[in-house]
Design an enzyme around this catalytic site. Structure first.
Site, PDB file in Angstrom:
ATOM      1  N   THR A 162      57.302 -39.803  30.602  1.00  0.00           N
ATOM      2  CA  THR A 162      57.943 -39.222  29.406  1.00  0.00           C
ATOM      3  C   THR A 162      57.395 -37.798  29.235  1.00  0.00           C
ATOM      4  OG1 THR A 162      56.315 -40.233  27.928  1.00  0.00           O
ATOM      5  CG2 THR A 162      58.387 -41.406  28.241  1.00  0.00           C
ATOM      6  N   LYS A 188      51.909 -44.239  33.493  1.00  0.00           N
ATOM      7  CA  LYS A 188      52.439 -43.121  32.707  1.00  0.00           C
ATOM      8  C   LYS A 188      51.643 -43.048  31.422  1.00  0.00           C
ATOM      9  CE  LYS A 188      54.917 -42.881  29.580  1.00  0.00           C
ATOM     10  NZ  LYS A 188      54.751 -42.742  28.079  1.00  0.00           N
ATOM     11  N   THR A 199      46.798 -50.401  27.785  1.00  0.00           N
ATOM     12  CA  THR A 199      47.180 -49.034  27.471  1.00  0.00           C
ATOM     13  C   THR A 199      48.486 -48.629  28.108  1.00  0.00           C
ATOM     14  OG1 THR A 199      46.562 -46.752  27.671  1.00  0.00           O
ATOM     15  CG2 THR A 199      46.036 -48.127  29.508  1.00  0.00           C
ATOM     16  N   GLU A 281      47.843 -34.610  26.496  1.00  0.00           N
ATOM     17  CA  GLU A 281      48.684 -33.533  25.960  1.00  0.00           C
ATOM     18  C   GLU A 281      47.848 -32.298  25.623  1.00  0.00           C
ATOM     19  OE1 GLU A 281      52.321 -36.293  24.282  1.00  0.00           O
ATOM     20  OE2 GLU A 281      50.684 -35.796  22.926  1.00  0.00           O
ATOM     21  N   ASN A 404      53.065 -31.706  19.870  1.00  0.00           N
ATOM     22  CA  ASN A 404      53.280 -32.780  18.905  1.00  0.00           C
ATOM     23  C   ASN A 404      53.831 -32.344  17.561  1.00  0.00           C
ATOM     24  OD1 ASN A 404      52.529 -35.290  20.267  1.00  0.00           O
ATOM     25  ND2 ASN A 404      50.641 -34.149  20.624  1.00  0.00           N
ATOM     26  N   SER A 409      58.465 -38.289  19.105  1.00  0.00           N
ATOM     27  CA  SER A 409      58.093 -39.389  19.999  1.00  0.00           C
ATOM     28  C   SER A 409      58.155 -40.716  19.262  1.00  0.00           C
ATOM     29  CB  SER A 409      56.700 -39.178  20.563  1.00  0.00           C
ATOM     30  OG  SER A 409      55.726 -39.416  19.579  1.00  0.00           O
TER      31      SER A 409
END
Lengths: 409, 409
Positions: A162, A188, A199, A281, A404, A409
């Site tokens: 993603t 991922k 996770t 991220e 973010n 998301s």
């Protein structure tokens, strides 16, 4: 939605060579679930006799596919099995329609591959709270079946991404009683990463023969020292799923939860876990945090995660600031036992603080030099007993905010 | 160190009028502890007969002044009392030298004001792990004494700032049996804010007469619904200190932990707590998070703080994104009880999600409109029992990264 085009500076230099796992085939297609112009659904088919173990998020708001997998994971069966995964929509917090969508997808796969529905596991990852357009997936099952091949694990790794900036895979081979056994896995994940129990999405495959209970206990134990010890942002996904499938095709039978097979599996899982952190991220630094001398291992992990999740520690790392005061703060707030005057802190090999104060020989430039590394280590010894833990995290940067504050998301 | 010049956009429009509190005098001077060209040390002198209550950080690595205050706070005495505070250096994690520095400062104040040393409370705030140059403070005690005046609380509020972009104060007046009673307080804090037991530096003064045990129990209870319910970045300070002094000068005697005095004290404490959030590092939004329908109040607070501390929720707020999926995620990971299919979420008055999915009448533009407010509310009802809690936080922005990737705190 923010365009994420740049590959993480912490990405591995190259994608690993993935071995073929006897008894396991893979495929991936473009279904347009959300993304356009890229593969977004993967299928794995596992031969009859395969055993499957899984660990899942403990989130109280976990997704429909996770609940469905948990219902099925304890079932024994000699039939084959399948795993189907889509990216772009997590089918989480989608009410009864979410259950319906999961059933539609797993039913279609079972039908197409002539499997019992209890042997079809599914995962979904992406936006929360939007209905899964499952017909886009079910209409592609025939195509997925026709493309199945032992060499397509790389396509599967690509399809489940993603916000990931690179596809994640790891593999190894180990000799068991003279028989080569292969292990290969894909993962991922790059945000909403603070695993609790399992996770993200991770799929690991081996051609060893491992009875289900043993497979499950090894997976659970190793998860606790790999995926459960990483954190990007302290946020826990509603979709975390880790499945481990053993086909037995190599003929090698694993009888023990210790020894070379466990070590090899540990290596693959740790490699994948580190890759998830390396794709955190906005990450620009990979940080290993080792805590020793705690009252027990659980206390050590509490301290280590408190350091790893502290926004002030993570921003200090981003700024290459050897700010050991913030490490002291994170230890102090963790709730686990610590004695201010017994603990010592090292950045890499540089002794920074001991006996409740800065070390007399510490020079700021030595700490600063270690912080300039792309991979760095924070070592804390609590001076109490023998509890220890190691966790891995990344820094907190403007990149995280940019991704973010815009990405839905 | 990053220059912080801009006042928070969430700052109150004006500084409040502060009443004089009979029996309490204040002063502040430039001591150059770290900052140059500004007042950085404050002194408060309290008349004989004053009672003092305090709550402090529970950090295992708390500072020398905090430990010293905790030793003294349960002492009863009819002598007066004093509070001395410096900004720029927290005297935390400074080993035996930290204890020595605290003793030097409190001894000098006791000597100068003819008080028992057990009645001199001190706080230090600023960088961790550097020796406190206490002689710069002790050499200013005479000047601090000579400047003491009932009208100088505003100077004290200015002097205790570190990364704060505005000085924080609040005051109110309440009639007790026909006698006007005044309450006034000051606070500092904008980062490393996730109070546990107490928070930051806060000093509240009243001219009511309140017996020490009652004063302490009111302070502890009200801390739990004010300062312990705010968070900027989930990081807990090593120096959190909240002192409440009652001089009795008004002649009004408080006999009960309920009633108008408690309400007035609550109002002042909540005002100060909100001001700390409004000065959260990099903050552009003030967020109230109300959780109802939890199994109990403790569960409600766990959920509310999980939402308030989630980096993904906080970045969504920064991006004005009505991303309720992340709220669902934060509830799911909190560890407190929740049922995905019973919870409902509102942004302000806008019903966003219910019955385990997005509300049928929800329109994205309604949620987005609420997120554009500078002050906004996230309401969650868990649909279980009657537990409730309200917490306050701010968003997570590029400003936070900029401040903390450079500032050595």
């Amino acid at each position: 939605m923010a365009e994420i085009t740049q590959v993480s500076p912490l990405a591995p230099k190259s994608f690993p060579d993935l071995p073929e796992i006897g008894g396991a085939e893979f495929s991936a297609v473009e279904a347009g679930v959300k993304y356009q112009g890229r593969k977004d659904v993967m299928l794995a088919r596992l031969a009859p006799g395969s055993t499957i173990a899984g660990v899942f998020t403990r989130s109280a708001t976990r997704s429909a596919p996770v609940l469905d997998c948990q219902d099925k994971i304890l079932t024994d069966s000699d039939a084959g099995a399948a795993i189907i995964v889509n990216a772009g929509n997590s089918n989480a917090f989608t009410g009864r329609n979410g259950v319906k969508a999961t059933k539609a997808v797993t039913h279609a796969v079972a039908d197409c591959l002539s499997l019992p529905e209890t042997r079809v596991f599914s995962s979904s990852t992406g936006v929360i709270g939007e209905p899964l357009p499952y017909d886009r997936i079910t209409s592609k099952i025939n195509e997925l079946r026709s493309k199945l091949s032992a060499g397509s694990l790389v396509d599967a790794a690509e399809a489940i991404r993603t916000t990931d900036t690179f596809a994640k895979a790891a593999a190894t081979e180990v000799l068991i009683d003279g028989t080569p056994v292969k292990i290969a896995g894909i993962a991922k994940g790059s945000g909403m990463i603070a695993p609790d129990m399992a996770t993200m999405l991770v799929y690991v495959f081996t051609d060893a023969k491992v009875e289900r209970d043993l497979l499950q206990s090894m997976l659970s134990e190793l998860t606790d020292v790999t995926f459960n010890n990483i954190t990007v942002d302290s946020d826990t996904s509603t979709s975390d799923t880790l499945l481990l499938a053993a086909t037995g095709a190599s003929g090698a039978v694993i009888h023990s939860g210790q020894g070379p097979f466990r070590d090899a599996l540990h290596k693959v899982m740790l490699d994948l876990a580190h890759q998830v952190v390396r794709d955190g991220e906005g990450a620009t630094k990979f940080v290993e945090i080792c805590v020793t001398g705690a009252m027990n291992d659980a206390d050590a992990k509490t301290h280590a995660l408190s350091i790893a999740n502290s926004p002030l520690v993570k921003t200090a790392v981003a700024g290459e600031d050897p700010n050991w005061g913030r490490v002291v703060m994170a230890i102090g707030k963790s709730g686990a036992k610590a004695d201010r005057d017994l603990l010592s802190i090292r950045f890499g090999d540089v002794l920074v603080a001991e006996n409740g104060w800065v070390s007399p020989n510490y020079r700021e430039e030595d700490g600063a030099a270690h912080m300039k590394n792309q991979d760095l280590t924070i070592n804390v010894d609590l001076g109490l007993r023998t509890g220890k833990a190691t966790v891995w995290t990344c820094d907190l940067t403007h990149g995280y905010i940019t991704i973010n504050a815009d990405y839905r998301s």
